[in-house]
Design an enzyme around this catalytic site. Structure first.
Site, PDB file in Angstrom:
ATOM      1  CB  THR A  55      -0.994  -0.038   1.181  1.00  0.00           C
ATOM      2  OG1 THR A  55      -1.954   1.011   1.023  1.00  0.00           O
ATOM      3  CG2 THR A  55      -0.313   0.129   2.527  1.00  0.00           C
ATOM      4  CG  ASN A  56      -0.284   4.696  -1.389  1.00  0.00           C
ATOM      5  OD1 ASN A  56      -0.944   5.518  -0.759  1.00  0.00           O
ATOM      6  ND2 ASN A  56      -0.766   4.053  -2.446  1.00  0.00           N
TER       7      ASN A  56
END
Ligand code: C5P
Length: 403
Positions: free
Chosen positions: A210-211
Site C-alpha cells: 500500500t502507500n
C-alpha cells in the site's frame, strides 16, 4: 471560515464533554461568536467556568436564574443562532430530541430553533450500535438534523468501536460546510465521481502493498462538492475518515476494485476527480496461504495495474476529468505530460518536497495546471484547497455550460 457566525454550542453529559472546550476554542478561532447551553449533567464533566471563559459568554443551564429570576429565553437563543451544534450529544439527549421531549433548556432551544442543527453523538459503542439509538439518529436526520459521523476508535469504557465523538477539527469543518452550503448550491444537478485514499494489493492473506495516502484531500473534495449541491460518489480505499455528509461512499481495497467501481459510477457522472493514490503494480498472483519465510531472499513478481484516470480519459467525451500529480521534485513537466496522456482538463500538482504538503497532514500546497498554463497556490488547509479545486470546477462549467 466562520467569521461573524453565531454558533450555539449545546453540551450534554458525556465524558467527551472535555472536547467541547477545544471545540469552543476552534469555533472562536475560526471567527464565530459562541454561546454555550449545558445540561445539568454536563456540568459534572466540564465546568461552566471553563466554557464561559472560552466562549466569553455566560453559560446557560436553567430556564431562569434562581437568584434574580432572569429568564433564559430558548426562543431568543434559537433566533440568535446561525447553527445549533450539540456536541457531545448523549444517547439520552438524542432520544429526547427525536421524540420531542423538552425537559431542559438545551432541548427546548432545539425545539424552537429554526437554524441548522448539527449533532455529534458520543457514547459507548454498544449504545451507539443499539437499534434504538440508530433509529433515533435516522429520525433526526429525516427531520433535517445533520449528524457528525462518529468514528471508530478506543472509547472511554476501554471498548473499541464506533461511538466516539468526531474530532473537534472535523466538527468545525462540518459547521463551516453546512453554513456555506446554505448560500451556494452551484453544482446542483451535477454528479461527480471522486477517488480517494490508498489501494491495498494483497500478497497473501496476511501481507499487502500500500502507500501513505490517508484520503484527506479526496474526502475534503467530496465534502465540498456535496456542500455545493452535487451528487457525489466517493470511491475510497481503506481509511479511518468519516463519510462526508451527503456523499455516497463505495469502499474498495485493490486498484482493480477501484477501477471497476469508478468506471461503473462514471457511466452516469458529469465528471470525475481522481485523487486516489492507486498502486501502479500488484502482485502477479495472490498466494492462497500465508507465504512461509525461509532463510533465502525472495522477490515478488509484480504486474501493472490499470490506470483509472487514463481509462476515464478515453471515454470522457466532454465530461470533466481532474487528476492529481504527486511528485518528489518540482514536477511541472511530469504533471504536464500526465495532463496530456490521461486527457485531463486540469491537474493538481503537489510536491513532496514542500513543507506542509503531502500525506497525512491537514495542509497542502498545490499548483493547478491546465491547457492554458499553471497557477501556484500558497500553503493552505486541505479543506481550503478543496474549495479552490471546486471553484475551478465551477469555472469550467461557467465557461462551457453544455458540459
Ligand atoms: O501516473 P500517476 O500515478 O502519477 O498519475 C496520478 C493521477 O492518476 C492521479 O490523479 C491518480 O488518482 C490517477 N491514477 C489512477 N489510476 C492509476 C494510477 C493513477 O487513476 N492506476
Amino acid at each position: 471560515m466562520l467569521q461573524g457566525k453565531h454558533i450555539l454550542l449545546g453540551v450534554t453529559g458525556s465524558i467527551a464533554a472535555y472536547k467541547a472546550a477545544v471545540l469552543c476554542r476552534l469555533l472562536k478561532a475560526a471567527g464565530a461568536e459562541v454561546k454555550v447551553v449545558m445540561t445539568a449533567t454536563a456540568k459534572q464533566f466540564i465546568t461552566p467556568l471553563t466554557m464561559a471563559t472560552l466562549s466569553k459568554n455566560p453559560i446557560l443551564v436553567e430556564f431562569f436564574n434562581p437568584e434574580n429570576g432572569e429568564w433564559n429565553s430558548h426562543i431568543s437563543l434559537g433566533e440568535w443562532a446561525d447553527c445549533y451544534l450539540i456536541a457531545p450529544a448523549t444517547a439520552n439527549t438524542i432520544a429526547k430530541m427525536a421524540t420531542g421531549v423538552a425537559d431542559n433548556l438545551l432541548l427546548t432551544t432545539y425545539l424552537s430553533a429554526r437554524c441548522t442543527t448539527i449533532v455529534a453523538p458520543a457514547m459507548d459503542c454498544d449504545m451507539f450500535a443499539h437499534i434504538t439509538t440508530q433509529t433515533n439518529l435516522k429520525t433526526l436526520q429525516s427531520h433535517g438534523v445533520i449528524i457528525a459521523d462518529s468514528p471508530a476508535g478506543e472509547l472511554a469504557s476501554g471498548l473499541v468501536g464506533k461511538g466516539r465523538m468526531a474530532e473537534p477539527e472535523q466538527i468545525v469543518e462540518l459547521v463551516a460546510q453546512c453554513l456555506s452550503s446554505e448560500k451556494k448550491k452551484s453544482l446542483l444537478a451535477k454528479h461527480f465521481v471522486v477517488t480517494a485514499g490508498a489501494t491495498i494489493e494483497a500478497i497473501d492473506p496476511v501481507r499487502y502493498i500500500t502507500n501513505h495516502s490517508t484520503g484527506k484531500m479526496g474526502y475534503a473534495i467530496a465534502a465540498e462538492l456535496a456542500t455545493r449541491g452535487a451528487k457525489v460518489t466517493l470511491v475510497t480505499g481503506r481509511t479511518t475518515l468519516p463519510t462526508p455528509q451527503g456523499v455516497d461512499r463505495v469502499d474498495v481495497l485493490s486498484a482493480e476494485q477501484m477501477y471497476n467501481a469508478a468506471v461503473e459510477a462514471f457511466t452516469t457522472a458529469d465528471g470525475a476527480i481522481m485523487c486516489a493514490a492507486v498502486a501502479d503494480y500488484t502482485p502477479a498472483t495472490v498466494a492462497q496461504q500465508k507465504i512461509k519465510k525461509s532463510d533465502d531472499d525472495m522477490s515478488i513478481p509484480l504486474v501493472r495495474t490499470k490506470d483509472i484516470a487514463a481509462a476515464l480519459g478515453k471515454i470522457k467525451g466532454e465530461r470533466l476529468l481532474v487528476g492529481f500529480a504527486l511528485e518528489s521534485d518540482e514536477g511541472q513537466q511530469s504533471a504536464q505530460s500526465k495532463l496530456q496522456r490521461k486527457n485531463l482538463d486540469f491537474i493538481v500538482l503537489n510536491s513532496l518536497t514542500d513543507k506542509g504538503a503531502g500525506f497525512g497532514v491537514d495542509t497542502n500546497k498545490v499548483t493547478f495546471i491546465d491547457h492554458n498554463g499553471s497557477t501556484a497556490l500558497p500553503l493552505m488547509s486541505k479543506v481550503e484547497v478543496a474549495a479552490k479545486i471546486v471553484d475551478k470546477i465551477e469555472e469550467h462549467y461557467a465557461l462551457s455550460p453544455d458540459c
